[in-house]
Design a protein around this motif. Structure first.
Motif: not given
Length: 373
Positions: A93-95, A318-325, A327-333, A224-233
């Motif tokens: 998930f690199t930019p 903060l809405w994407f979490g913090a530290g080890p949690h 969101c790994i999919g943030y760059p994709l969103a 990713f399927f569960l979390t990767g659609t709603e945020t952007v849409a």
């Protein structure tokens, strides 16, 4: 009443007023039958960074998603196993990679959107974003180029599962688990076929090359399927509604996106389970206690929509979490949001009409009709 408040009330007519009323009771408040509620960004970040507050205990996200996805996806993991899986996934998930993926998948849909606006058509931005988010997630889970109908179908499947959850949910019913598994098994089969093909031009093929097991890759695809659609849409229509309502010029797109994220709060609520006696703010918590981080209250404490105001460190994403949690999919969103927003801004779109969605987890519009000025 502003339009953002109307969206929240349409989605959660009873829970939303309750959550907002809790913000007036202080940074941390214990609510019988609900848990320890956090309304302050500094405290929230401290909780998210503290390993004593877990995602896999009673009252945590694990209660919701482990029966559906299994025990080994990022949504419900902690400790060494979580870190090991995260390290395998992060290079995917690199930019640069996600930007190329989004450019490839959305080239056609964005060109079509631009042409429609150029012709002076009225466009339902909600419908457009469902199509685009569905197309991207199709590619992520291992499908190649898909038809509009297939992209919409996949988006609707994800929406069906996410809509089972409300702000009050502690766990899914047996019937809901069965329905969710049926949907996610289909997604898993698609992902596994792509994994076994070992084509490193696909995300699933790259997961295999990174050393993920078939089960890990399948579980990651489901998450990713569960979390990767709603945020952007849901976010892009709200972003442009905010720009329209506040008549905001866009000089710095990234800064506008971050401020709109603060106001809309993609994850309005986060759950953690207490594993060890500790203090949260001035409250003492015990093992088994549930912590509800009301991210929306934390974010909205900083005032109305104003992209000129910088975010303080404790609030940052903060809405994407913090530290080890985080969101790994943030760059994709972010890549998807930038791509669509750039086209819309080039046409200087305006909002013509709108309708709030009801009975949804993330407040959003059912329709947002726009046209080019």
């Amino acid at each position: 009443m502003n339009h953002e408040t109307r969206l929240h009330l349409a989605a959660h007519p009873f829970a939303y007023p309750l959550l907002r009323s809790l913000a007036r009771l202080g940074p941390v408040v214990r609510v019988p039958g609900l848990g320890v509620v956090v309304n302050d960004a500094t405290v929230a970040r401290a909780v998210l960074m503290d390993e004593r507050f877990r995602k896999d205990g009673p009252g945590s996200p694990g209660d919701l998603w482990t029966p559906v996805l299994g025990p080994s996806v990022l949504l419900n993991m902690e400790g060494a196993g979580h870190l090991a899986l995260r390290r395998k996934l992060m290079p995917l998930f690199t930019p640069g990679y996600v930007s190329a993926l989004v450019d490839n998948v959305l080239h056609g849909p964005l060109a079509d959107l631009s042409a429609r606006l150029e012709r002076g058509e009225t466009v339902d931005l909600v419908d457009v974003m469902r199509l685009m988010a569905g197309a991207v997630i199709c590619r992520v889970i291992g499908l190649g180029e898909v038809s509009e109908a297939r992209a919409r179908e996949l988006f609707a499947d994800g929406e069906q599962v996410v809509s089972m959850v409300s702000l009050r949910s502690r766990r899914l019913s047996d019937r809901q688990v069965a329905v969710a598994r049926q949907v996610l098994d289909r997604i898993g089969d698609i992902a596994q076929a792509a994994y076994e093909a070992a084509d490193e031009s696909t995300l699933m093929g790259r997961m295999r090359a990174q050393g993920l097991s078939p089960a890990e890759a399948r579980g990651a695809a489901g998450a990713f399927f569960l979390t990767g659609t709603e945020t952007v849409a849901t976010f892009v229509p709200r972003l442009f509604a905010l720009l329209h309502d506040h008549r905001t010029p866009v000089d710095d797109l990234d800064r506008v996106i971050e401020e709109a994220m603060r106001v809309t709060t993609p994850t309005p609520l986060m759950l953690r389970s207490v594993s060890t006696a500790a203090r949260v703010g001035k409250a003492t918590v015990r093992p088994g206690d549930r912590i509800l981080i009301v991210t929306h209250n934390c974010a909205r404490a900083y005032g109305p929509f104003d992209p000129s105001r910088p975010h303080p460190p404790e609030l940052r994403r903060l809405w994407f979490g913090a530290g080890p949690h985080f969101c790994i999919g943030y760059p994709l969103a972010l890549a998807q949001i930038r791509a669509v927003a750039s086209v819309l801004l080039s046409h200087r779109v305006r909002v013509l009409r709108r309708r709030a969605a009801r009975g949804v987890l993330i407040p959003t519009y059912e329709h947002l009709w726009i046209s080019a000025t």
